[in-house]
Design a protein around this motif. Structure first.
Motif, PDB file in Angstrom:
ATOM      1  N   LYS A 248     -54.817   4.724  74.159  1.00 39.08           N
ATOM      2  CA  LYS A 248     -54.861   6.188  74.146  1.00 39.08           C
ATOM      3  C   LYS A 248     -53.979   6.776  73.057  1.00 39.08           C
ATOM      4  CE  LYS A 248     -55.849   6.474  79.085  1.00 39.08           C
ATOM      5  NZ  LYS A 248     -55.252   6.740  80.397  1.00 39.08           N
ATOM      6  N   LEU A 249     -53.425   5.910  72.212  1.00 42.82           N
ATOM      7  CA  LEU A 249     -52.577   6.416  71.133  1.00 42.82           C
ATOM      8  C   LEU A 249     -53.451   6.927  69.993  1.00 42.82           C
ATOM      9  CD1 LEU A 249     -49.867   3.577  70.932  1.00 42.82           C
ATOM     10  CD2 LEU A 249     -49.874   5.627  72.352  1.00 42.82           C
ATOM     11  N   ARG A 250     -53.046   8.060  69.423  1.00 32.75           N
ATOM     12  CA  ARG A 250     -53.752   8.617  68.267  1.00 32.75           C
ATOM     13  C   ARG A 250     -52.732   8.961  67.201  1.00 32.75           C
ATOM     14  NH1 ARG A 250     -56.880   6.911  71.184  1.00 32.75           N
ATOM     15  NH2 ARG A 250     -58.434   7.936  72.491  1.00 32.75           N
ATOM     16  N   VAL A 251     -53.196   9.024  65.950  1.00 30.82           N
ATOM     17  CA  VAL A 251     -52.308   9.503  64.898  1.00 30.82           C
ATOM     18  C   VAL A 251     -52.922  10.760  64.295  1.00 30.82           C
ATOM     19  CG1 VAL A 251     -51.127   8.936  62.757  1.00 30.82           C
ATOM     20  CG2 VAL A 251     -51.578   7.148  64.424  1.00 30.82           C
ATOM     21  N   TRP A 252     -52.136  11.822  64.261  1.00 36.75           N
ATOM     22  CA  TRP A 252     -52.573  13.060  63.627  1.00 36.75           C
ATOM     23  C   TRP A 252     -51.799  13.208  62.326  1.00 36.75           C
ATOM     24  CZ3 TRP A 252     -54.080  17.768  67.163  1.00 36.75           C
ATOM     25  CH2 TRP A 252     -55.014  17.317  68.133  1.00 36.75           C
ATOM     26  N   TYR A 253     -52.338  14.056  61.453  1.00 38.12           N
ATOM     27  CA  TYR A 253     -51.727  14.167  60.125  1.00 38.12           C
ATOM     28  C   TYR A 253     -51.434  15.626  59.791  1.00 38.12           C
ATOM     29  CZ  TYR A 253     -53.204   9.363  59.833  1.00 38.12           C
ATOM     30  OH  TYR A 253     -53.366   8.023  60.100  1.00 38.12           O
ATOM     31  N   GLN A 254     -50.231  15.862  59.280  1.00 40.03           N
ATOM     32  CA  GLN A 254     -49.904  17.211  58.839  1.00 40.03           C
ATOM     33  C   GLN A 254     -49.708  17.181  57.313  1.00 40.03           C
ATOM     34  OE1 GLN A 254     -46.252  19.036  60.276  1.00 40.03           O
ATOM     35  NE2 GLN A 254     -47.223  21.067  60.169  1.00 40.03           N
ATOM     36  N   PRO A 255     -50.482  18.027  56.598  1.00 42.98           N
ATOM     37  CA  PRO A 255     -50.421  18.013  55.134  1.00 42.98           C
ATOM     38  C   PRO A 255     -49.036  18.398  54.604  1.00 42.98           C
ATOM     39  CG  PRO A 255     -52.316  19.289  55.913  1.00 42.98           C
ATOM     40  CD  PRO A 255     -51.470  18.996  57.104  1.00 42.98           C
ATOM     41  N   ILE A 256     -48.685  17.824  53.474  1.00 46.12           N
ATOM     42  CA  ILE A 256     -47.462  18.201  52.758  1.00 46.12           C
ATOM     43  C   ILE A 256     -47.911  18.691  51.368  1.00 46.12           C
ATOM     44  CG2 ILE A 256     -45.290  17.360  51.765  1.00 46.12           C
ATOM     45  CD1 ILE A 256     -45.162  15.328  54.085  1.00 46.12           C
ATOM     46  N   TRP A 257     -47.549  19.919  51.088  1.00 43.98           N
ATOM     47  CA  TRP A 257     -48.097  20.633  49.927  1.00 43.98           C
ATOM     48  C   TRP A 257     -47.090  20.641  48.778  1.00 43.98           C
ATOM     49  CZ3 TRP A 257     -47.329  25.464  47.387  1.00 43.98           C
ATOM     50  CH2 TRP A 257     -48.451  26.009  46.745  1.00 43.98           C
ATOM     51  N   SER A 258     -47.583  20.406  47.564  1.00 42.90           N
ATOM     52  CA  SER A 258     -46.690  20.368  46.408  1.00 42.90           C
ATOM     53  C   SER A 258     -46.670  21.730  45.718  1.00 42.90           C
ATOM     54  CB  SER A 258     -47.169  19.290  45.430  1.00 42.90           C
ATOM     55  OG  SER A 258     -46.649  19.548  44.141  1.00 42.90           O
ATOM     56  N   VAL A 259     -45.464  22.275  45.536  1.00 44.51           N
ATOM     57  CA  VAL A 259     -45.318  23.580  44.880  1.00 44.51           C
ATOM     58  C   VAL A 259     -45.790  23.479  43.422  1.00 44.51           C
ATOM     59  CG1 VAL A 259     -43.644  25.332  44.132  1.00 44.51           C
ATOM     60  CG2 VAL A 259     -43.403  24.235  46.371  1.00 44.51           C
ATOM     61  N   GLU A 260     -45.442  22.376  42.830  1.00 42.77           N
ATOM     62  CA  GLU A 260     -45.759  22.176  41.421  1.00 42.77           C
ATOM     63  C   GLU A 260     -47.270  22.036  41.196  1.00 42.77           C
ATOM     64  OE1 GLU A 260     -45.074  18.601  38.267  1.00 42.77           O
ATOM     65  OE2 GLU A 260     -43.745  18.691  40.027  1.00 42.77           O
ATOM     66  N   LYS A 261     -47.901  21.163  42.030  1.00 44.94           N
ATOM     67  CA  LYS A 261     -49.325  20.904  41.822  1.00 44.94           C
ATOM     68  C   LYS A 261     -50.212  21.885  42.579  1.00 44.94           C
ATOM     69  CE  LYS A 261     -48.841  16.164  40.476  1.00 44.94           C
ATOM     70  NZ  LYS A 261     -48.562  14.814  41.006  1.00 44.94           N
ATOM     71  N   GLN A 262     -49.602  22.691  43.432  1.00 43.28           N
ATOM     72  CA  GLN A 262     -50.353  23.683  44.192  1.00 43.28           C
ATOM     73  C   GLN A 262     -51.477  23.049  45.025  1.00 43.28           C
ATOM     74  OE1 GLN A 262     -49.966  27.496  43.889  1.00 43.28           O
ATOM     75  NE2 GLN A 262     -47.954  26.591  43.500  1.00 43.28           N
ATOM     76  N   ARG A 263     -51.202  21.868  45.557  1.00 44.80           N
ATOM     77  CA  ARG A 263     -52.183  21.236  46.452  1.00 44.80           C
ATOM     78  C   ARG A 263     -51.477  20.189  47.331  1.00 44.80           C
ATOM     79  NH1 ARG A 263     -53.201  16.084  44.766  1.00 44.80           N
ATOM     80  NH2 ARG A 263     -52.780  15.637  42.568  1.00 44.80           N
ATOM     81  N   THR A 264     -52.201  19.686  48.302  1.00 44.82           N
ATOM     82  CA  THR A 264     -51.647  18.682  49.211  1.00 44.82           C
ATOM     83  C   THR A 264     -51.518  17.350  48.476  1.00 44.82           C
ATOM     84  OG1 THR A 264     -52.710  19.782  51.056  1.00 44.82           O
ATOM     85  CG2 THR A 264     -51.999  17.501  51.419  1.00 44.82           C
TER      86      THR A 264
END
Ligand code: C2E
Ligand code: MG
Ligand code: MG
Length: 658
Positions: free
Chosen positions: A407-423
Motif C-alpha cells: 500500500k506504499l506509494r510515492v508522490w512527487y512535488q515539483p522543484i522549480w528553477s528560478v533561473e530556468k523558469q521551469r521544473t
C-alpha cells in the motif's frame, strides 16, 4: 518391638502425585536440558525429582521390610540391593528439597554453574559412601541371621541430610520476602511437617513415619505451590500476567468496579548494563516486597518484567490515588541494591474499570502497551497518555500492513528553477494507500516508522520506486535533472544501506546524478559515527545530498562549511514566519544570500504565494518548492504536469519566434 509402618501409604500418595503432575501436562513440565544450570533452576523438574525420590525410597523400604520377613541366604543380595537403592534416593531427597526451596524463593536465581557444583558436593559424598558400602559395609550390613544393622558411617548420611534441611530453612527465612504471604505460609507449614516426620522417626525408630510426612509435604506443595506455580512470576514471586487476567476477567464478569494501579519501571535498561542478573533480580524482589508492603490487603501482580499492578476493589478511587502518591513519593528517593544506590524511575497510572476499560480484551491489550513516552524521573501517567500510545500502536500496525500488502506509494512535488523558469527536480514523498494512514500526515507516522524499524522497508521501497520511474528516461527528456529522496538517520543504522541502494540503482541503470538524498538538519548533527561513514561512502560513489529543514534545529554553521551538501533546503516555517515579522524576514534574506555565496543551491520549501516567490528569488534563492507551483502529485499526475509544462514552454517559445 512392633513396627508402625506408614511407608506403603507414602508410596501410594506419591505415586498419585506423580501421575497427577504428569497428566496435567502443564506447560512448565516441558523440561529443557540445555545446561546443567537450567536443570538446577527448573523448580518443576526438581519437584518431579522429589516425587520420584520419595517413591523409590518408599518402594525399596517396603520391599526390604518384606524381604527381611522371608530372609534366606539366596535373598541377601536382594536385601543389599534394595537398601542401596533406598539410600541413593533417600540422599537425593533432602538435596532436592533444599534446591526446591531455593527455587521457589528465587534464592537460586542468577547463581552460576559453580555454585550448584559446590552445593552438590555433600550429596555426592553421601552417594559415594552408599556406593562403597557394597564392599565396605560401613553404612549398613546384614548379619548372619540376615537382619539389617546400621553401620558406623550411617550418621554421616544423616548429618548431610540435616545440612540440606538447615540450608533449606536458612534460604527460606532469608528470601521469604520475595514470595507472597500465602506461599511463605504454605512453605513454612510444610517444612515443619516434614521436620516433624524426621524427628519422630529419629526418636522412635519403630514408627516409620518420615517418608509419609514427606509425601504429605509433597502433596501440599503440589496443591499449594505447583498448581499456583503457573501463576507466579519466577523472579518476584508476585502473581503473573495470567493471574491478573483471570482475576480481572472474573471481576469484570461480575460487573464490579475497581481500579488498577500500574507501576512501570522506566529506566531499568540503564542498570541492566551495570549489574548482573542476580543483582537485578534482587532489586526486583526488593521493589516487589515494598509494593506488597504498601497494600497488604491487596495482591501484587507482575504482569511483565519491571511492570507491576495492584487491584483496588474496596474504596477504589481513594485508595488507588493514595497508593499512587505513596509510590511516587518512594520512587522520588533512592533504592539500595547491594553496594549501589540507585534512582529508579516509575510511570504510575490508574486505570478505572469500567470507566476507562470495560472488557477483559481491552485490558489485555492495554497491558501490552506502555512504551509510552519515557520521561526522566517518576511521574503519574494519565490514562489518556496510555491511550495515545495505543494510537501509536495502531499506526505501527497499519504501517506494517501497508508494507506487507503493497500500500506504499510515492508522490512527487515539483522543484522549480528560478533561473530556468521551469521544473528541474522533484521531491519524492511517501504516501500510504490505507484508510487510516491517508488521514494522517507523514510527519506523524514517519517517526513511528523510524522507532519501529519499519523505515528500513519504506526507505528501500521509495528508493526503488524512484529508480523505476526514472528508468524509461521520459522524465529526463522533459527536463527533470534529479529526484530528491528523504533519508532517515535510522536507515543508516543498517550497515547494508549502501550495498542495497547500489544494487537497486544498478538494476534500473540509473546514473547516480539523477538522485539526491535529503538529510534533515537534526539527523546530520547526530554524533553517530555510522552516519558520517555511510554518508562518506555514498558521496564517494557520487551521490549528492540536501540539508533538509534548515532553520528548524540548532542551525549549524559547521554543516554549511563541511561541503557535504549541494543543496540547502530552508524550512517552510521560517518562510511563513517571515511573512509577519520583519526581523525574521531580514534574517531569512541574509541567510539565503550567505548560503548562496557559499555556492550551495537554496531550495525554499513551502512557497505558497507569489510574494513569497518574489521575495525568495530577490534574495537569490534559486530553487522553489511549494503549493504555489504544485502540491505533491501521484506519479501519473506528476508526469502529466511535466508534459504540460514542457508543452506550454514549447508553445511560448514558438510564439516568441513567430
Ligand atoms: P519534508 O522532507 O520537509 O517534505 C516537505 C513537506 O512539506 C512535505 O510534507 C510537503 O508536502 C510539504 N510542503 C511542501 N510545500 C508546501 C507548501 O507550500 N505548503 C504546505 N503546507 N506544505 C508544503 P509531507 O509530504 O507531509 O511530508 C512531511 C515529512 O515527512 C517530510 O518533510 C519528510 O520529513 C517526511 N517524509 C515524507 N516522505 C518520506 C520518505 O519517503 N522518507 C522519509 N524518511 N521521510 C519522509
Ligand atoms: Mg524532505
Ligand atoms: Mg523539509
Amino acid at each position: 518391638m512392633s513396627m508402625i509402618n506408614f511407608e506403603p501409604a507414602a508410596l501410594v500418595l506419591t505415586i498419585f502425585c506423580l501421575i497427577y503432575s504428569l497428566i496435567t501436562k502443564r506447560k512448565q513440565y516441558t523440561f529443557s536440558f540445555e545446561s546443567f544450570k537450567s536443570i538446577m533452576l527448573n523448580r518443576h523438574f526438581v519437584f518431579i525429582t522429589l516425587l520420584i525420590s520419595v517413591i523409590l525410597s518408599a518402594a525399596t523400604s517396603v520391599f526390604s521390610v518384606y524381604l527381611q520377613s522371608i530372609a534366606t541366604a539366596e535373598l541377601v543380595f536382594w536385601q543389599y540391593f534394595f537398601h542401596e537403592i533406598y539410600y541413593i534416593f533417600h540422599d537425593a531427597l533432602s538435596t532436592a528439597f533444599a534446591l526446591y526451596i531455593m527455587n521457589v524463593t528465587s534464592a537460586s536465581a542468577g547463581r552460576g554453574r559453580r555454585f550448584f557444583l559446590i552445593f552438590l558436593i555433600p550429596f555426592f559424598v553421601s552417594e559415594i559412601l552408599v556406593f562403597i558400602n557394597i564392599f565396605s559395609h560401613i553404612v549398613f550390613y546384614m548379619d548372619d541371621e540376615f537382619v539389617y544393622h546400621r553401620g558406623p558411617v550411617l550418621p554421616v548420611l544423616y548429618v548431610i541430610g540435616l545440612l540440606y534441611l538447615i540450608l533449606a530453612f536458612v534460604y527460606f527465612f532469608r528470601y521469604k520476602k520475595a514470595i507472597s504471604h500465602a506461599d511463605s505460609r504454605a512453605i513454612g507449614i510444610l517444612m515443619l511437617l516434614s521436620a516433624a516426620g524426621v524427628i519422630i522417626q529419629a526418636l522412635r525408630s519403630e514408627i516409620a513415619v518420615e517418608l509419609f510426612a514427606e509425601s504429605l509435604t509433597l502433596l501440599g506443595m503440589m496443591i499449594m505451590l505447583e498448581e499456583r506455580g503457573g501463576y507466579t512470576d519466577a523472579v518476584t514471586g508476585a502473581l503473573n500476567r495470567e493471574a491478573l487476567i483471570s482475576t480481572t476477567r472474573r471481576l469484570i464478569g461480575t460487573n464490579q468496579s475497581f481500579n488498577i494501579v500500574l507501576v512501570k519501571l522506566t529506566n531499568m535498561d540503564l542498570f541492566t548494563r551495570l549489574f548482573d542478573g542476580r543483582e537485578m533480580d534482587n532489586l526486583m524482589m526488593d521493589v516487589a516486597a515494598w509494593l506488597t508492603s504498601i497494600s497488604s490487603e491487596e495482591t501484587l501482580y507482575s504482569y511483565r518484567s519491571e511492570n507491576f499492578a495492584i487491584i483496588y476493589q474496596r474504596d477504589p478511587e481513594n485508595r488507588s490515588t493514595e497508593a499512587a502518591d505513596t509510590i511516587l513519593e518512594r520512587f522520588g528517593k533512592e533504592w539500595k541494591s547491594g553496594e549501589a544506590t540507585l534512582k529508579l524511575d516509575v510511570a504510575v497510572s490508574i486505570v478505572r474499570i469500567p470507566i476507562d476499560i470495560s472488557t477483559t480484551e481491552d485490558l489485555i491489550e492495554m497491558l501490552t502497551l506502555g512504551d509510552y513516552k519515557k520521561g526522566s524521573g517518576s511521574r503519574l501517567v494519565p490514562y489518556d497518555e496510555i491511550l495515545a500510545s495505543r494510537h501509536d500502536r495502531e499506526i505501527e500496525q497499519a504501517l506494517r500492513d501497508a508494507v506487507d500488502n503493497k500500500k506504499l506509494r510515492v508522490w512527487y512535488q515539483p522543484i522549480w528553477s528560478v533561473e530556468k523558469q521551469r521544473t528541474i527536480a522533484a521531491e519524492a514523498l511517501l504516501r500510504i494507500d490505507s484508510e487510516m494512514l491517508r488521514q494522517i500526515s507523514p510527519e506523524v507516522y514517519i517517526p513511528i516508522a523510524e522507532q519501529t524499524g519499519i523505515i528500513r522497508d519504506i526507505g528501500l521501497f521509495v528508493f526503488e520506486d524512484v529508480c523505476r520511474l526514472l528508468q524509461s528516461g521520459h522524465l529526463q527528456k522533459l527536463g527533470l535533472s534529479y529526484i530528491e529522496l528523504n533519508l532517515s538517520v535510522y536507515q543508516f543504522m543498517y550497515d547494508d544501506l549502501v550495498e542495497l541502494f547500489e544494487n537497486i540503482r544498478k538494476k534500473y541503470s540509473i546514473p547516480v546524478e539523477s538522485l539526491n538524498l535529503e538529510i534533515t538538519e537534526s539527523a546530520s548533527t547526530s554524533d553517530a559515527p555510522i552516519v558520517e561513514q555511510t554518508m562518506k561512502a555514498l558521496r564517494d560513489l557520487g551521490y549528492t545530498f540536501s540539508l533538509d529543514d534548515f532553520g528548524t534545529g540548532y542551525s549549524n554553521l559547521k554543516e554549511l562549511i563541511s561541503s557535504t551538501y549541494t543543496n540547502v533546503k530552508i524550512d517552510k516555517s521560517l518562510l511563513w514566519k517571515a511573512d509577519h515579522n520583519d526581523n525574521i524576514s531580514s534574517l531569512l534574506e541574509g541567510l539565503i544570500r550567505l548560503i548562496r555565496s557559499l555556492d550551495y543551491n537554496v531550495v525554499q520549501e513551502g512557497v505558497e504565494t507569489v510574494s513569497q516567490l518574489e521575495r525568495t528569488a530577490a534574495s537569490g534563492g534559486n530553487l522553489i518548492q511549494g503549493y504555489y507551483f504544485s502540491r505533491p502529485l501521484p506519479e501519473n499526475d506528476f508526469v502529466s504536469y511535466l508534459e504540460n509544462e514542457a508543452k506550454k514552454a514549447f508553445e511560448a517559445k514558438k510564439a516568441v519566434e513567430a
